[in-house]
Write an enzyme that holds these catalytic residues in place. Structure first.
Site, PDB file in Angstrom:
ATOM      1  N   HIS A  57       0.851  -1.191   0.000  1.00 31.96           N
ATOM      2  CA  HIS A  57       0.000   0.000   0.000  1.00 31.96           C
ATOM      3  C   HIS A  57       0.883   1.237   0.000  1.00 31.96           C
ATOM      4  CE1 HIS A  57       0.770  -0.699   4.265  1.00 31.96           C
ATOM      5  NE2 HIS A  57       0.279   0.489   4.566  1.00 31.96           N
ATOM      6  N   HIS A  59       1.383   3.922   2.081  1.00 29.16           N
ATOM      7  CA  HIS A  59       1.884   4.666   3.232  1.00 29.16           C
ATOM      8  C   HIS A  59       3.408   4.811   3.188  1.00 29.16           C
ATOM      9  CE1 HIS A  59      -1.991   3.797   5.728  1.00 29.16           C
ATOM     10  NE2 HIS A  59      -2.120   4.856   4.949  1.00 29.16           N
ATOM     11  N   ASP A  61       5.769   4.695   5.302  1.00 28.09           N
ATOM     12  CA  ASP A  61       6.636   3.724   5.977  1.00 28.09           C
ATOM     13  C   ASP A  61       6.661   2.378   5.252  1.00 28.09           C
ATOM     14  OD1 ASP A  61       3.992   3.216   6.759  1.00 28.09           O
ATOM     15  OD2 ASP A  61       4.565   2.426   8.712  1.00 28.09           O
ATOM     16  N   HIS A  62       6.113   2.354   4.050  1.00 25.85           N
ATOM     17  CA  HIS A  62       6.187   1.184   3.178  1.00 25.85           C
ATOM     18  C   HIS A  62       6.765   1.517   1.807  1.00 25.85           C
ATOM     19  CE1 HIS A  62       3.595  -1.445   5.782  1.00 25.85           C
ATOM     20  NE2 HIS A  62       3.343  -0.254   6.270  1.00 25.85           N
ATOM     21  N   HIS A 115      -7.478  -1.167   5.375  1.00 27.20           N
ATOM     22  CA  HIS A 115      -6.458  -0.267   5.927  1.00 27.20           C
ATOM     23  C   HIS A 115      -6.278   0.911   4.970  1.00 27.20           C
ATOM     24  CE1 HIS A 115      -2.970   0.888   8.263  1.00 27.20           C
ATOM     25  NE2 HIS A 115      -2.205   0.868   7.183  1.00 27.20           N
ATOM     26  N   ASP A 134      -0.099  -4.264   6.158  1.00 26.96           N
ATOM     27  CA  ASP A 134      -0.767  -3.842   7.383  1.00 26.96           C
ATOM     28  C   ASP A 134      -2.206  -4.357   7.470  1.00 26.96           C
ATOM     29  OD1 ASP A 134       1.543  -2.510   7.955  1.00 26.96           O
ATOM     30  OD2 ASP A 134       0.686  -0.502   7.890  1.00 26.96           O
ATOM     31  N   HIS A 172       4.993  -5.144  10.524  1.00 24.23           N
ATOM     32  CA  HIS A 172       5.343  -4.458  11.771  1.00 24.23           C
ATOM     33  C   HIS A 172       5.493  -5.443  12.917  1.00 24.23           C
ATOM     34  CE1 HIS A 172       4.761  -0.301  10.391  1.00 24.23           C
ATOM     35  NE2 HIS A 172       3.730  -0.758   9.695  1.00 24.23           N
TER      36      HIS A 172
END
Length: 257
Positions: A57, A59, A61-62, A115, A134, A172
Site C-alpha cells: 500500500h 503509506h 513507511d512502506h 487499511h 498492514d 510491523h
C-alpha cells in the site's frame, strides 16, 4: 516449486522489509521498502540485484525507499490499482488475482482493502508465504484508515481461508502489545496464553515474533476469531450477531486500548 530465500530486515522503529530471492533465476524483490539504505546494504552483502519492489500500500513507511532504490538499481515498482496514484515510482499496476513472476516463483495478488482502499497482499502459494503489509498482523490487524469494518472483515476472512501452514510475513513488530489486548478478550484460550508467553520470551531476547503461521493466527488472533464464544460474551454479542459485527466491536476496542 521454487525454494525462495526470504530475508527479513528490521528498519525504523518497528517495520519489517522483506527481500525475496529466487535462486534459480537470481531474481530479487523487495516488499515495502520503508528506507533504501538497509536494502542496498543487504543486496550488496549477498551479491543480489534488485529487480522488483512489491508494495502492499501507499503509506510512507512502506514506500519511502522506492525512488532511491529504483534510481540506483533500475528495479520495477509494482502495486495494486486502488493505491497506484499514491505509490512513488510505480511502473506496473496490477489487479486482484493477477500473477507476478519473481523468477521461477509466482506471487498472486490479493486485494485486501480496509487499511487503505487499494491494499494488496502478495501470496506465494507454492512457497506457503504471505506478505500482507498492514492488513493482518501477528495477533492483530491494521487500523481502518480508508475502509470500513465490513470491508476489512471481508479482507481478513479471505486471508484466513488460505492454508493454515502459510507463513504470515506482516510489516510491523506489534505482537507484544497485540498479545496484551488479545488476552483481555479471550483470557481462557490456552493457545493464546502459551503464545503470549512465547512472544514475551522472544522480545526479551530482542528477537522477532514474525513470521507466524496462519494456523497460529486462527487459533489466537482475536480479529480472526469472531466465532469464539468467549470473545462474543466479552463483547455482549450473542450467537446471532454477524462475524463482521464481532470484528467491528473488536477493532473499536483495540483503537482505544
Amino acid at each position: 516449486m521454487s525454494n525462495i530465500e526470504i530475508l527479513q530486515l528490521s528498519v525504523l522503529e518497528d517495520n519489517y522489509v522483506y527481500l525475496i530471492h529466487e535462486p534459480v533465476s537470481g531474481v530479487t524483490a523487495a516488499v515495502d521498502p520503508a528506507v533504501a539504505a538497509p536494502v542496498l546494504e543487504a543486496l550488496n552483502e549477498r551479491g543480489w540485484k534488485l529487480d522488483f519492489i512489491l508494495n502492499t500500500h501507499h503509506h510512507a513507511d512502506h514506500t519511502d525507499g522506492n525512488l532511491e532504490l529504483k534510481r540506483i538499481t533500475g528495479c520495477q515498482v509494482i502495486g495494486l490499482a486502488g493505491d497506484a496514484e499514491r505509490i512513488p515510482g510505480i511502473d506496473r499496476v496490477v489487479a486482484d488475482n493477477d500473477s507476478v513472476a519473481i523468477g521461477e516463483a509466482t506471487a498472486r495478488v490479493l486485494a485486501v482493502p480496509g487499511h487503505t482502499r487499494g491494499h494488496a497482499a502478495w501470496w506465494f502459494e507454492d512457497e506457503h508465504a504471505l506478505f500482507c503489509g498492514d492488513t493482518l498482523f501477528a495477533l492483530g490487524c491494521g487500523r481502518l484508515f480508508e475502509g470500513d469494518a465490513e470491508q476489512m472483515w471481508q479482507s481478513l476472512d479471505r486471508l484466513r481461508r488460505l492454508p493454515p501452514e502459510t507463513h504470515v510475513y506482516c510489516a510491523h513488530e506489534y505482537t507484544e502489545a497485540n498479545a496484551r489486548f488479545a488476552l483481555t478478550l479471550e483470557a481462557e484460550n490456552p493457545e493464546l496464553q502459551g503464545r503470549a508467553r512465547q512472544v514475551d520470551r522472544l522480545r526479551r531476547q530482542g528477537l522477532p515474533t514474525v513470521p507466524s503461521t496462519l494456523g497460529d493466527e486462527l487459533a489466537t488472533n482475536p480479529f480472526l476469531r469472531p466465532e469464539s464464544a468467549e470473545i462474543r460474551a466479552h463483547l455482549g454479542l450473542d450467537a446471532d450477531a454477524g462475524d463482521a459485527k464481532v470484528f467491528a466491536a473488536v477493532r473499536s476496542l483495540k483503537d482505544c486500548f
